[in-house]
Write a protein that holds these residues in place. Structure first.
Motif, mmCIF file in Angstrom:
data_model
loop_
_atom_site.group_PDB
_atom_site.id
_atom_site.type_symbol
_atom_site.label_atom_id
_atom_site.label_comp_id
_atom_site.label_asym_id
_atom_site.label_seq_id
_atom_site.Cartn_x
_atom_site.Cartn_y
_atom_site.Cartn_z
ATOM 1 N N SER A 127 -43.287 -59.428 -45.803
ATOM 2 C CA SER A 127 -43.548 -60.837 -45.476
ATOM 3 C C SER A 127 -44.728 -61.406 -46.252
ATOM 4 O O SER A 127 -44.921 -62.630 -46.260
ATOM 5 C CB SER A 127 -43.791 -60.998 -43.973
ATOM 6 N N ALA A 128 -45.535 -60.548 -46.907
ATOM 7 C CA ALA A 128 -46.650 -61.033 -47.726
ATOM 8 C C ALA A 128 -46.086 -61.564 -49.043
ATOM 9 O O ALA A 128 -45.516 -60.815 -49.840
ATOM 10 C CB ALA A 128 -47.652 -59.910 -47.980
ATOM 11 N N GLU A 129 -46.254 -62.860 -49.264
ATOM 12 C CA GLU A 129 -45.612 -63.516 -50.404
ATOM 13 C C GLU A 129 -46.063 -62.899 -51.726
ATOM 14 O O GLU A 129 -47.258 -62.836 -52.031
ATOM 15 C CB GLU A 129 -45.925 -65.012 -50.393
ATOM 16 N N GLY A 130 -45.097 -62.448 -52.517
ATOM 17 C CA GLY A 130 -45.387 -61.955 -53.858
ATOM 18 C C GLY A 130 -45.979 -60.564 -53.924
ATOM 19 O O GLY A 130 -46.347 -60.106 -55.002
ATOM 20 N N PHE A 131 -46.077 -59.876 -52.777
ATOM 21 C CA PHE A 131 -46.657 -58.528 -52.786
ATOM 22 C C PHE A 131 -45.723 -57.552 -53.491
ATOM 23 O O PHE A 131 -46.094 -56.895 -54.466
ATOM 24 C CB PHE A 131 -46.929 -58.084 -51.352
ATOM 25 N N VAL A 132 -44.499 -57.446 -52.991
ATOM 26 C CA VAL A 132 -43.499 -56.594 -53.627
ATOM 27 C C VAL A 132 -42.208 -57.381 -53.765
ATOM 28 O O VAL A 132 -41.978 -58.367 -53.056
ATOM 29 C CB VAL A 132 -43.241 -55.307 -52.797
ATOM 30 N N GLU A 133 -41.363 -56.949 -54.683
ATOM 31 C CA GLU A 133 -40.067 -57.568 -54.851
ATOM 32 C C GLU A 133 -39.017 -56.484 -55.078
ATOM 33 O O GLU A 133 -39.289 -55.480 -55.745
ATOM 34 C CB GLU A 133 -40.077 -58.570 -56.014
ATOM 35 N N TYR A 157 -38.700 -51.028 -54.598
ATOM 36 C CA TYR A 157 -39.446 -52.253 -54.887
ATOM 37 C C TYR A 157 -40.329 -52.042 -56.114
ATOM 38 O O TYR A 157 -40.598 -50.913 -56.526
ATOM 39 C CB TYR A 157 -40.334 -52.637 -53.699
ATOM 40 N N ARG A 158 -40.777 -53.155 -56.671
ATOM 41 C CA ARG A 158 -41.809 -53.143 -57.708
ATOM 42 C C ARG A 158 -42.919 -54.096 -57.274
ATOM 43 O O ARG A 158 -42.714 -54.912 -56.354
ATOM 44 C CB ARG A 158 -41.249 -53.577 -59.058
ATOM 45 N N ARG A 159 -44.058 -54.012 -57.930
ATOM 46 C CA ARG A 159 -45.143 -54.942 -57.619
ATOM 47 C C ARG A 159 -44.735 -56.363 -57.947
ATOM 48 O O ARG A 159 -44.146 -56.630 -58.998
ATOM 49 C CB ARG A 159 -46.404 -54.573 -58.392
ATOM 50 N N GLY A 160 -45.044 -57.273 -57.054
ATOM 51 C CA GLY A 160 -44.751 -58.675 -57.277
ATOM 52 C C GLY A 160 -45.872 -59.381 -58.027
ATOM 53 O O GLY A 160 -46.848 -58.762 -58.455
ATOM 54 N N PRO A 161 -45.776 -60.710 -58.188
ATOM 55 C CA PRO A 161 -46.741 -61.460 -59.003
ATOM 56 C C PRO A 161 -48.033 -61.828 -58.277
ATOM 57 O O PRO A 161 -48.960 -62.347 -58.907
ATOM 58 C CB PRO A 161 -45.962 -62.727 -59.362
ATOM 59 N N ALA A 162 -48.131 -61.566 -56.978
ATOM 60 C CA ALA A 162 -49.303 -62.025 -56.220
ATOM 61 C C ALA A 162 -50.568 -61.299 -56.676
ATOM 62 O O ALA A 162 -50.557 -60.096 -56.942
ATOM 63 C CB ALA A 162 -49.091 -61.806 -54.731
ATOM 64 N N ALA A 163 -51.661 -62.039 -56.750
ATOM 65 C CA ALA A 163 -52.975 -61.450 -57.020
ATOM 66 C C ALA A 163 -53.733 -61.179 -55.725
ATOM 67 O O ALA A 163 -54.568 -60.274 -55.663
ATOM 68 C CB ALA A 163 -53.797 -62.367 -57.926
#
Length: 231
Positions: free
Chosen positions: A191-197, A214-220
């Protein structure tokens, strides 16, 4: 001020970089240490590092040391500047200021000692009595890593390019030294936006259905953050 002559003496100091290299091996958080082969502190364990070369940028020196100690490019994990340490007397050879870096890397093979070390090993992070002021630097690096897992996707630096949520949870449990509820953790991570995709791939498990990869998402930054249970 008029009429007052001020004499300034420039005290030259040597500059080094030291590396807090953390990885997860055999289910435990470990740090790379070298056994010093030369004075001072000969035969004592220490963080890897070295003097900054003439004309060399600090970040470049840290990258060079990382490659020499692990054979890896920093893009394989995470590398950031930790802090600067310059207490007088921290190095018996003279005035030495060190800039420490924190590196988080996936599981690595056994290290090879450099030219001025008699050995190199991955050791548990509760090690004590390191050379120089490296106990303090290691403690600062550990706290930085634990804190940043709360509000950044930094935990993925310990994972392979594709990972399950269970593997990611094991990173948090290992670094934080705690146990997390699997379902609650899965909900927070996804549910954390951009954490994983999701990658669209799955991993075969010993029991039950295949696990989604999953892979790492774009969130900083993580919104909301994943707070340590003690918080």
């Amino acid at each position: 001020m008029h009429g007052i002559i001020v004499n300034m003496t420039l005290n030259m100091a040597a500059v080094t970089v030291d590396l807090v290299l953390l990885t997860i091996r055999q289910g435990a958080l470990q740090v790379l240490l070298i056994r010093r082969g030369i004075p001072p502190y000969q035969d004592r364990w220490a963080l890897p590092g070295g003097f900054v070369l003439d004309g060399e940028d600090l970040d470049a020196a840290a990258v060079r040391e990382l490659r020499e100690e692990t054979g890896l490019d920093p893009q394989a994990g995470h590398l950031e500047q930790l802090a600067t340490y310059g207490t007088p007397g921290r190095d018996p050879r003279g005035r030495v200021v060190t800039v420490a870096y924190l590196a988080l890397l996936p599981d690595l093979p056994a290290p090879t000692a450099g030219s001025d070390a008699s050995g190199a090993e991955w050791r548990p992070c509760d090690v004590r009595d390191l050379a120089f002021d490296h106990d303090r630097i290691l403690a600062d690096g550990l706290e930085r890593a634990r804190a940043k897992l709360e509000y950044t996707p930094l935990a993925t630096a310990f994972c392979p390019p594709e990972f399950t949520v269970a593997q990611l949870r094991e990173v948090y449990e290992t670094v934080w030294q705690t146990t997390l509820d699997p379902r609650n953790f899965h909900r927070k991570v996804t549910s954390a936006e951009g954490f994983v995709e999701p990658t669209g791939n799955t991993a075969i498990r010993d029991r039950g259905r295949p696990a989604q990869l999953y892979r790492r998402g774009p969130a900083a930054l993580l919104h909301p953050p994943l707070l340590r249970p003690s918080r």
